[in-house]
Design an enzyme around this catalytic site. Structure first.
Site, mmCIF file in Angstrom:
data_model
loop_
_atom_site.group_PDB
_atom_site.id
_atom_site.type_symbol
_atom_site.label_atom_id
_atom_site.label_comp_id
_atom_site.label_asym_id
_atom_site.label_seq_id
_atom_site.Cartn_x
_atom_site.Cartn_y
_atom_site.Cartn_z
ATOM 1 C CD GLN A 238 54.869 5.522 -39.528
ATOM 2 O OE1 GLN A 238 54.185 5.286 -40.515
ATOM 3 N NE2 GLN A 238 55.618 6.611 -39.463
ATOM 4 N NE ARG A 385 61.814 9.242 -47.372
ATOM 5 C CZ ARG A 385 62.388 8.057 -47.555
ATOM 6 N NH1 ARG A 385 61.740 7.072 -48.116
ATOM 7 N NH2 ARG A 385 63.628 7.868 -47.181
ATOM 8 C CB CYS A 386 56.713 15.439 -45.716
ATOM 9 S SG CYS A 386 54.990 15.834 -45.425
ATOM 10 C CD GLU A 761 59.598 12.751 -42.505
ATOM 11 O OE1 GLU A 761 59.656 13.892 -42.034
ATOM 12 O OE2 GLU A 761 58.873 11.863 -42.051
#
Lengths: 807, 156
Positions: A238, A385-386, A761
């Site tokens: 990522q 996802r935050c 997110e």
């Protein structure tokens, strides 16, 4: 010279498919025809395959490792252990959190499925056979599983490698299993305000250990070219640029001799931010064997050995006046980091941005403190996802608000409205020091309540409870309200870095002579649709159609340096860089236009796709014409070509927010929670592609459903991981997933070039408390204060039984 | 090593293979058909779905030798020979029914088999029919819309 009729500006703007267009995705043609290029699709001549022998124990001393039988398997080429890596000083690697992590277990194993030996073979079948034949003799040690016992006097010592190092990466360590203590805010003031409050509630809110679990697992192909001395690694990264710099620092291979490529990535959700032993072992194996080596983990390895998320035990305490005005908030957290601190947070924030825990409320004084401890569990602590512990913070405050509302017998929505930061207070500095850029919370909440018919839902709930009491129904209705504020877009270089690398991002644009373009960015898509949305930003900035702009990212040899895609930072940071690079292109084009139109550049104005002479729109040059001129004409004082690069250091984070309302029906006899309705209003500032935003919200809400209703990576007392495959770990299918209702308001960020805030997110951050509040609300009238996630059937049934309402 | 005789995407394949070879590995590693993906190894995720004699199967749980004398169809053969996309492929793009794309080939092959069985599925039937395929990105809503839209196109 421009004698054709000029189409109206709106028509020309629509043709560009810029900001606000629900443009269809350019990625889809490949993906729907099986022509994606994921890391496991890469096949190089002579390529070998690596696989790990892993620990069967949670905590044990390794007495011996016998690799003879494995080496005798036809096709097995080599077996690496810590002993082989030690001469290279690669048996430990730095983590993103300032700790070190064993690449291959060195004398001890600290969690089940920890990497012990790397078997390299001609194909994955032979490698797997070799792994089966690695013989490890263990001496079992007592496992430390409960984080609340980590700092007991008689707790097992886990990290022998640092037992005498009591000064950690984030200050002094209180105990040999302690990692850091981090705090923010005014403790004394908070304690005083709480003591003076009319009402105080306190609760231990646990956010269980879970795992991002993208469908594609982590993996890489490492190829050392001994002729030119260049190491290329294709992998599920990522943050490819950061991986290159870290790889250079730990291997001493010059950075220009390392090329990191992120091909298509099959979902990330934070799981693919970390650096894993497989990457190091594949690289070493390629250097040793002289041929490419592929490592692809399977799902069980992914769930049990690569980075987990959450595992925060948060004791919240909130005070209020008797009419419901919040006076203070305190929160003490015990953070279970597993065997190595491999959290992926900006360096100065060992607990991420947890101090956003005052949420959307005007709280005069607050304090939070976080203790990180080691346990015999897998390392990690990534943001699933935050943005860096924001979902933990949002869950804590949103549960606490509901608990306070219950205590005060107030409606939870009304209590929120009473305490929201008001529109006119922005930019707002929170008690814990964040400067919220913009917001209009009351409008969002009111719109949400009106759309779902909130008052009618509450009236229906009163009826439902009466009917339940009369024995006419066995289902209890719950209404969950959550209002979240995120903090995303890390971040300003002045306080945000990863291993010293500032968290700016970048965009480089090259306009071709015929008026099409290529844009390269420092980020990498894992499904977010960057190839579709970056061109939309640029189309609106430079007036070329989105379809004529190609996006390239993920190859460190060609893309400008950037810190990658996670923490909803792509739009706030790289999106801003794209807009700024576009403006540089436009500035140069304006000079060219002035020359061609024989006017002063100040006499020109920009109009969608062209510069025109002020007051004389018939006299213009389109960007397409200007691009050709840049390559074809000698223009005094202006270099040929039309290119620009921008490195964008954001002045602040962005603060997306939203109002979510969930309605559930809980069958008290089975514990089954039926999500009847879920409404999500998101405000992510300027909206680039509404179709993609809606898709992101659907996906994030489905992840929130998974977390709230079933996901947990748990361990037994021996340190055995329970539920480490998709046989047990809950990923919802289309059957359990409800229909999502999406909505929005638009409050642009005042400091972002196009006002965008990021959205990917938000639904995970806001969704989890909305579900949990709904389940808790269903039982609230029976005296329930709080029940821990996940709200699976078994736990919900137990709650119902405890409250005496099961059949 | 036994010899496998099968047909993949309409082409005859005759190969000596290890008996333990999984169908998905034959497709990906030996026939270079990398559109079929591996997600979980335990038959949960459905990223590996292909058609065996027209029926959807999870190719990570089928031995290549089980394809002896049978027809295997993969995502690479879902579009028509002239390149015209299958209505499902068109509908997935139109309805934004995919994000990272990793589950998409298996999802499309499962959807195609579903529509072969039921040309006019209700929303609930689509959801039930896709229970063997996990998507982590989309939340399924747009997939359901795409399948029903494609079904409509195919009935027309």
């Amino acid at each position: 010279m421009n004698d054709q009729t000029i189409p109206p500006a709106a028509e020309r703007a629509a043709a560009l498919q810029g900001l606000g267009s629900s443009r269809k995705r350019v990625e889809d043609a490949r993906f729907t025809q099986g022509k994606g290029n994921y890391v496991d699709d890469i096949k190089l001549p002579g390529m070998l395959f690596g696989d790990f022998a892993r620990s069967s124990h949670g905590h044990a001393r390794i007495k011996s490792i016998n690799k003879e039988a494995a080496l005798a398997v036809p096709g097995v080429i080599a077996v690496l252990t810590a002993e082989d890596l030690k001469p290279l000083n690669l048996h430990y690697m730095p983590t993103l959190a300032g700790d070190v992590q064993a690449v291959l277990a060195d004398e001890k194993v600290l969690f089940q499925n920890q990497e012990i030996a790397f078997v390299v073979a001609e194909d994955r079948y032979a490698a797997a056979d070799g792994v089966e034949l690695i013989e490890v003799e263990y001496e079992e040690l007592p496992a430390l599983v409960d984080p609340f016992k980590a700092m007991d006097d008689d707790a097992p010592l886990l990290r022998e490698d640092i037992k005498d190092k009591m000064d950690g990466a984030h200050g002094p360590r209180k105990h040999y299993n302690h990692i850091f203590y981090w705090e923010e805010g005014d403790k004394e003031g908070t304690d005083k305000a709480l003591a003076e409050s009319d009402v105080v509630v306190e609760e231990l809110i646990t956010y269980p250990r879970c795992h991002p679990s993208p469908i594609e697992t982590c993996g890489c192909v490492a190829s050392m070219d001994k002729i030119n001395g260049k190491l290329t690694i294709w992998g599920t990264f990522q943050a490819p640029h950061a991986v290159r710099t870290v790889a250079s620092l730990i291997t001493n291979i010059a950075e220009h001799n390392i090329r990191i490529v992120s091909p298509d990535i099959g979902g990330g959700f934070g799981n693919k931010v970390g650096v894993y032993p497989g990457y190091i072992c594949a690289a070493v194996a390629s250097i040793v064997t002289g041929v490419p080596v592929k490592w692809i983990e399977d799902k069980i390895e992914n769930l049990t050995a690569t980075a987990f998320a959450r595992d925060y035990h948060m004791t919240g305490k909130i005070g209020a006046t008797k009419d419901g005005k919040i006076t203070a908030l305190s929160c003490n957290v015990l953070a279970d980091h597993g065997a190595f601190d491999a959290c992926a947070d900006p360096t100065q924030f060992p607990a991420g941005f947890f101090s956003i825990c005052t949420g959307s409320y005007d709280i005069p004084v607050a304090h939070c403190g976080v203790d990180g401890v080691y346990t015999n569990k897998a390392p990690g602590g990534v943001a699933y996802r935050c943005s860096f512990r924001v979902t933990e913070a949002a869950y804590m405050i949103e549960r606490m608000i509901d608990i306070l509302a219950r205590k005060m017998d107030m409606d939870p929505a009304e209590l929120r409205m009473k305490n929201f930061i008001k529109k006119e207070q922005f930019p707002y500095t929170s008690a814990l020091g964040w400067e919220y850029d913009s917001g209009d919370y009351h409008t969002a909440m009111e719109k949400a309540m009106e759309t779902v018919g909130y008052k009618a839902l509450r009236a229906e709930q009163v009826e439902n409870r009466a009917a339940f009491a009369r024995g006419e129904t066995r289902a209890l209705m719950g209404v969950g309200v959550a209002f979240f504020t995120e903090i995303v877009g890390a971040g300003p270089v002045k306080n945000c870095d990863i291993l010293g690398l500032g968290m700016f991002d970048s965009c480089e644009i090259r306009i071709h002579p015929t008026g099409s373009a290529i844009a390269r960015v420092g980020t990498i898509s894992q499904g977010q649709g960057h190839a579709t949305t970056f061109p939309q930003i640029l189309a609106s900035e430079i007036g070329l159609p989105a379809e004529d702009i190609t996006v390239e990212e993920g190859d460190t040899d060609t893309a400008p340096y950037g810190l990658g895609t996670y923490g909803s930072r792509t739009t706030p940071v790289a999106g801003a860089a794209a807009a700024m690079a576009g403006r540089k292109i436009r500035a140069k084009a304006q000079m060219i236009a002035a020359y061609l139109l024989e006017v002063h550049d100040g006499d020109l104005e920009w109009d969608v796709d062209r510069f025109q002479v002020k007051g004389n729109p018939e006299k213009f040059k389109t960007m397409k014409e200007l691009a050709f001129a840049a390559y074809s004409q000698a223009i005094p004082g202006i270099e040929p070509g039309l290119e620009a690069v921008s490195y964008y250091d954001p002045p602040n984070m962005t603060y997306p927010f939203g109002a979510y309302i969930c309605v559930v029906d809980v069958d008290v006899d089975t514990g089954v929670v039926d999500v009847r309705r879920f409404y999500a209003l998101d405000d992510c500032g300027t909206r680039i592609n509404p179709m993609i935003i809606e898709g992101q919200v659907h996906g994030g809400l489905t992840e929130a459903l998974a977390i709230a209703m079933g996901q947990e990576i748990s361990y037994d007392a021996m340190g055995n991981v329970k539920g480490g495959s998709l046989m047990d770990y809950y990923l919802p299918t289309a059957v359990e997933t409800p229909v999502w209702e999406t909505d929005h308001t638009v409050t642009p960020s005042p400091h972002h070039p196009i006002g965008a805030k990021g959205v990917g997110e938000s639904p995970n951050v806001g969704g989890v408390p909305a579900f949990s509040n709904a389940v808790n609300d269903a039982f609230a009238h029976l005296g329930l204060t709080h029940t821990q996630m996940p709200h699976d059937h078994w736990r919900v049934w137990q709650t119902a039984q405890r409250l005496g309402v099961t059949g | 090593m036994p010899t496998l005789n099968t047909r993949v995407n309409g082409t005859s394949v005759s190969k000596q293979i290890e008996a333990s070879t999984l169908l998905v590995d034959l497709l990906r590693d030996q026939l270079h058909l990398t559109g079929t993906h591996v997600g979980c190894d335990t038959s949960q995720c459905g990223a590996c779905v292909v058609h065996l004699d027209g029926r959807a199967v999870k190719s990570c749980t089928v031995l290549a030798l089980q394809a002896e004398g049978r027809d295997v169809t993969t995502i690479e053969n879902l579009a028509a020979a002239d390149g015209t996309l299958h209505p499902l492929q068109e509908a997935f793009r139109k309805h934004h029914a995919l994000q990272c794309g990793f589950c998409t080939p298996g999802m499309l092959m499962a959807c195609a088999a579903l529509l072969d069985d039921n040309p006019d599925p209700s929303e609930a039937e689509v959801r039930a029919g896709l229970e063997g395929n996990i998507c982590r990105c989309t939340g399924y809503q747009n997939i359901v819309s795409a399948v029903r839209d494609a079904a409509k196109q195919m009935r027309a």
